[in-house]
Design a protein around this motif. Structure first.
Motif, PDB file in Angstrom:
ATOM      1  N   PHE A  36       0.865  -1.176   0.000  1.00 43.17           N
ATOM      2  CA  PHE A  36       0.000   0.000   0.000  1.00 43.17           C
ATOM      3  C   PHE A  36       0.903   1.229   0.000  1.00 43.17           C
ATOM      4  N   SER A  37       0.404   2.343  -0.545  1.00 42.05           N
ATOM      5  CA  SER A  37       1.180   3.582  -0.539  1.00 42.05           C
ATOM      6  C   SER A  37       0.264   4.740  -0.182  1.00 42.05           C
ATOM      7  N   VAL A  38       0.565   5.388   0.931  1.00 40.96           N
ATOM      8  CA  VAL A  38      -0.219   6.537   1.386  1.00 40.96           C
ATOM      9  C   VAL A  38       0.163   7.748   0.550  1.00 40.96           C
ATOM     10  N   TRP A  39      -0.849   8.518   0.128  1.00 42.02           N
ATOM     11  CA  TRP A  39      -0.593   9.641  -0.760  1.00 42.02           C
ATOM     12  C   TRP A  39      -0.166  10.886   0.012  1.00 42.02           C
ATOM     13  N   MET A  40       1.056  11.252  -0.095  1.00 44.06           N
ATOM     14  CA  MET A  40       1.639  12.504   0.361  1.00 44.06           C
ATOM     15  C   MET A  40       1.102  12.958   1.731  1.00 44.06           C
ATOM     16  N   ASP A  41       0.507  14.178   1.776  1.00 41.99           N
ATOM     17  CA  ASP A  41       0.137  14.756   3.073  1.00 41.99           C
ATOM     18  C   ASP A  41      -1.112  14.155   3.688  1.00 41.99           C
ATOM     19  N   TRP A  42      -1.756  13.215   2.980  1.00 44.15           N
ATOM     20  CA  TRP A  42      -2.869  12.498   3.618  1.00 44.15           C
ATOM     21  C   TRP A  42      -2.370  11.744   4.847  1.00 44.15           C
ATOM     22  N   LEU A  43      -1.071  11.495   4.893  1.00 48.02           N
ATOM     23  CA  LEU A  43      -0.470  10.828   6.044  1.00 48.02           C
ATOM     24  C   LEU A  43      -0.817  11.525   7.354  1.00 48.02           C
ATOM     25  N   ILE A  44      -0.939  12.861   7.321  1.00 47.70           N
ATOM     26  CA  ILE A  44      -1.151  13.612   8.567  1.00 47.70           C
ATOM     27  C   ILE A  44      -2.519  14.284   8.626  1.00 47.70           C
ATOM     28  N   LYS A  45      -3.388  14.003   7.660  1.00 52.29           N
ATOM     29  CA  LYS A  45      -4.728  14.582   7.725  1.00 52.29           C
ATOM     30  C   LYS A  45      -5.534  13.857   8.794  1.00 52.29           C
ATOM     31  N   PRO A  46      -6.053  14.574   9.790  1.00 50.91           N
ATOM     32  CA  PRO A  46      -6.679  13.897  10.928  1.00 50.91           C
ATOM     33  C   PRO A  46      -7.929  13.106  10.573  1.00 50.91           C
ATOM     34  N   GLU A  47      -8.608  13.495   9.488  1.00 50.19           N
ATOM     35  CA  GLU A  47      -9.790  12.726   9.092  1.00 50.19           C
ATOM     36  C   GLU A  47      -9.416  11.403   8.424  1.00 50.19           C
TER      37      GLU A  47
END
Length: 477
Positions: A308-319
């Motif tokens: 799996f690969s998390v997309w960029m700044d979604w890593l730190i989006k609280p939702e």
């Protein structure tokens, strides 16, 4: 203490030590090493992913912008003390992206040297314009669209637009050449999310639609000699559209990894999970883009994803993510991170000899036949070539120049075993377990003798793993 808990506990301690070392300005506690030895090939990487199926998942993180291609992998380190197993970059399409492409490929080389597999996406401009920008809305890539007649020109060999596209592909050549010269394989995902029309290359089903451009792209770059590219085909989890995914599939000969981007839901629905398995025909499947880091429980429920690969700044989006949630996945004993990837190469010798099972009988190619579809059975050991098997480091088991194969890519209990031309499919992947069983990851089932019969000529099959002696095999030393 359970094994899973102990693995997670030890990983957490290691991560804390690494984070402390980094904070103090010291070096990593373990020396960096590439995921594979020199000489690794594209086929080795594909076979490695096939071997992960149903067993492990690689963590991954898309990085960027191109001017800072370590921003989000470093954030993963800040959260977990670990780095992802798959590092993602992008050619990009803005002038700033283009100006910083060398930074991206320098980082691709650095990621490989440190123990991650590099993966490259390409947000490309339509070949009518030199640069473009992502602006969102219903037409997100400004200036990038083609009429139906222009599209037909694009996918017709020798036309001006077709030639313009190939000149655009030429821009990628120096960068792929750098990786090839360094002996680095790379996952390449062109024309991603091609089943949705947000992009100029997407939303066109059929033989001359979006999949045709993928075929043109692959043929052109393979023609340039890039045998180090692992070709990643990709669609998006559009609601109610899992059944139409075949309209975009370019064909088995064009695809190495089959991947899904998960944006409609946080994790794939069952219909999408099944659709990706169906269209893959046994090839490895993966989650090329996710917003939320999959939980260990989700991955266990859909075990055939390989990364799996998390997309960029979604890593730190609280939702989408919490630090604790990201840690839980990175610390899970089944998730492989940077430094935990070991890709065997085809140059490594396999083990050759008989495979023995219940009653001391040998795994045998019926009648020493070499035709595709010849049955594999149990027979008195006789030392012939029909019983001389090579257990390869690529996950295959071979005899008489053919591969041990699950008939018709079957996954059901009772599917018979045969030999077939080696083709890299999941039907020909086998894992030797500590229990003595031989597991086919694609089906999740193991090599089995029906009813434990020791009669000569008993044809082998796959079956759910159990404690019966007729699922235990002794491999060549």
């Amino acid at each position: 203490m359970s094994r899973r808990f102990s693995v997670r506990f030890l990983r957490a301690l290691s991560a804390i030590a690494l984070a402390t070392t980094v904070a103090l300005g010291g070096a990593s506690p373990a020396a960096a090493a590439p995921p594979a030895p020199p000489g690794v090939t594209r086929t080795d990487v594909i076979n490695y992913f096939a071997g992960l199926t149903g067993r492990n998942w690689l963590s991954g993180q898309q990085d960027g912008p191109n001017s800072n291609p370590t921003q989000w992998t470093n954030k993963v380190r800040d959260i977990t003390g670990l780095f992802p197993g798959v590092w993602g970059g992008d050619f990009g399409f803005s002038q700033n992206d283009i100006d910083n492409r060398q930074r991206v490929f320098d980082q691709a080389k650095a990621a490989w040297a440190a123990g991650s597999i590099p993966a490259i996406t390409w947000h490309a401009c339509v070949p009518l314009v030199a640069t473009c920008n992502f602006e969102g809305g219903s037409w997100p890539v400004k200036g990038s669209w083609l009429s139906d007649s222009q599209w037909n020109e694009l996918v017709t060999d020798g036309t001006p637009l077709n030639t313009s596209w190939k000149r655009r592909l030429d821009q990628t050549v120096p960068y792929f050449q750098q990786l090839k010269d360094a002996g680095i394989p790379v996952l390449f995902r062109p024309q991603h999310e091609m089943n949705e029309a947000w992009s100029w290359w997407g939303g066109r089903p059929g033989a001359n639609g979006s999949r045709k451009l993928f075929q043109i792209t692959r043929d052109y770059l393979v023609g340039k000699g890039f045998d180090n590219i692992v070709w990643v085909w990709n669609v998006k989890d559009l609601a109610g559209k899992a059944g139409s995914v075949g309209d975009y599939y370019p064909g088995d000969s064009y695809v190495d990894l089959v991947t899904l981007d998960v944006w409609v839901q946080y994790f794939p629905s069952n219909d999408w999970y099944q659709a990706m398995q169906n269209i893959s025909h046994g090839k490895p499947i993966a989650l090329a883009e996710v917003g939320r880091t999959p939980t260990p429980a989700q991955l266990a429920a859909q075990p055939k994803w390989t990364y799996f690969s998390v997309w960029m700044d979604w890593l730190i989006k609280p939702e989408y993510n919490t630090n604790d949630g990201v840690k839980a996945t990175y610390y899970d004993g089944r998730v492989l991170n940077r430094g935990e990837i070991s890709i065997p190469t085809g140059s490594q010798p396999g083990r050759t000899g008989p495979i023995t099972g219940v009653g001391g009988k040998c795994v045998d190619v019926a009648g020493a036949g070499t035709a595709n579809g010849t049955a594999v059975d149990l027979y008195d050991c006789n030392g012939t070539a029909a019983q001389r098997w090579t257990v390869g480091t690529d996950g295959t088991i071979r005899a008489l120049g053919k591969c041990l194969d699950v008939t018709g890519q079957g996954t059901a209990n009772g599917t018979p075993i045969q030999i077939w031309d080696c083709n890299g499919s999941g039907a020909q992947q086998w894992q030797s377990l500590g229990t003595g069983q031989l597991r086919n990851p694609q089906s999740g089932r193991v090599l089995d003798v029906p009813g434990g019969s020791t009669a000569n000529g008993t044809r082998l099959q796959i079956w759910d793993a159990n404690s019966n002696a007729w699922q235990r095999w002794t491999l060549p030393a």
